[in-house]
Design an enzyme around this catalytic site. Structure first.
Site, short mmCIF file in Angstrom:
data_model
loop_
_atom_site.label_atom_id
_atom_site.label_comp_id
_atom_site.label_asym_id
_atom_site.label_seq_id
_atom_site.Cartn_x
_atom_site.Cartn_y
_atom_site.Cartn_z
N HIS A 43 0.87 -1.17 0.00
CA HIS A 43 0.00 0.00 0.00
C HIS A 43 0.91 1.23 0.00
O HIS A 43 2.07 1.16 0.42
CB HIS A 43 -0.89 0.00 1.24
CG HIS A 43 -1.91 -1.08 1.24
ND1 HIS A 43 -2.95 -1.09 2.12
CD2 HIS A 43 -2.04 -2.21 0.48
CE1 HIS A 43 -3.70 -2.15 1.91
NE2 HIS A 43 -3.15 -2.86 0.92
N GLU A 45 1.17 3.83 1.83
CA GLU A 45 1.73 4.18 3.14
C GLU A 45 2.88 3.25 3.51
O GLU A 45 3.90 3.69 4.02
CB GLU A 45 0.64 4.11 4.23
CG GLU A 45 -0.51 5.06 4.01
CD GLU A 45 -1.67 4.46 3.22
OE1 GLU A 45 -2.79 4.99 3.32
OE2 GLU A 45 -1.47 3.46 2.49
N CYS A 72 -5.62 1.96 5.98
CA CYS A 72 -6.28 0.73 6.42
C CYS A 72 -5.65 0.29 7.74
O CYS A 72 -4.65 0.87 8.19
CB CYS A 72 -6.15 -0.36 5.36
SG CYS A 72 -4.46 -1.03 5.23
N CYS A 75 -1.86 -0.49 7.45
CA CYS A 75 -1.03 0.71 7.33
C CYS A 75 -1.03 1.52 8.62
O CYS A 75 0.02 2.01 9.06
CB CYS A 75 -1.50 1.56 6.15
SG CYS A 75 -1.28 0.72 4.57
#
Length: 143
Positions: A43, A45, A72, A75
């Site tokens: 992801h 991040e 999420c 993350c």
């Protein structure tokens, strides 16, 4: 936030973009774009956090994470463990779900609330309309 939005253009099918800003220096020290088609943990991040972790003597407590969408739980967990002290995001997990994106519906603030981190702030809705347009532009098939 503009830099996170710019990063998101690197993957128009999944416009999750993130940057880490060193507040002391006033400069971006890492950035990431979603590459979860290659690896489900990539992801935006996570990419930015991993990139910064490889620098010489990272100073996590001076960082703000800017991201186009609310982190999420994976993350946000990485943010909590890293020591980053501020998260700023564009659109919420709830809005992503409304737009048809598959999400684990645990808000970032909830993850922080359930942790020991009392120095970590989460602020949403920054650049919200511009981020919302990024995600609306993606075909439902790609979500």
């Amino acid at each position: 936030m503009h830099a996170a939005i710019e990063a998101a253009h690197g993957n128009p099918k999944a416009p999750f973009g993130a940057v880490l800003l060193d507040r002391r220096a006033g400069r971006i020290v890492a950035s990431g774009v979603n590459d979860s088609a290659t690896d489900p943990t990539l992801h935006a991040e996570m990419v930015a956090i991993s990139q910064y972790a490889k620098t010489d003597g990272p100073a996590w407590e001076h960082l703000t994470l800017y991201t186009t969408a609310e982190p999420c739980c994976m993350c946000q967990g990485a943010v909590i463990w890293s020591g980053i002290t501020r998260v700023v995001f564009g659109i919420s997990i709830g809005r992503l779900v409304e737009l048809g994106w598959k999400q684990i519906e645990i808000p970032a603030k909830e993850a922080v609330h359930r942790s020991w981190r009392r120095d970590l702030t989460v602020q949403g809705g920054i650049g919200e309309s511009e981020c919302d347009l990024l995600f609306q532009a993606v075909s439902p098939v790609d979500r």
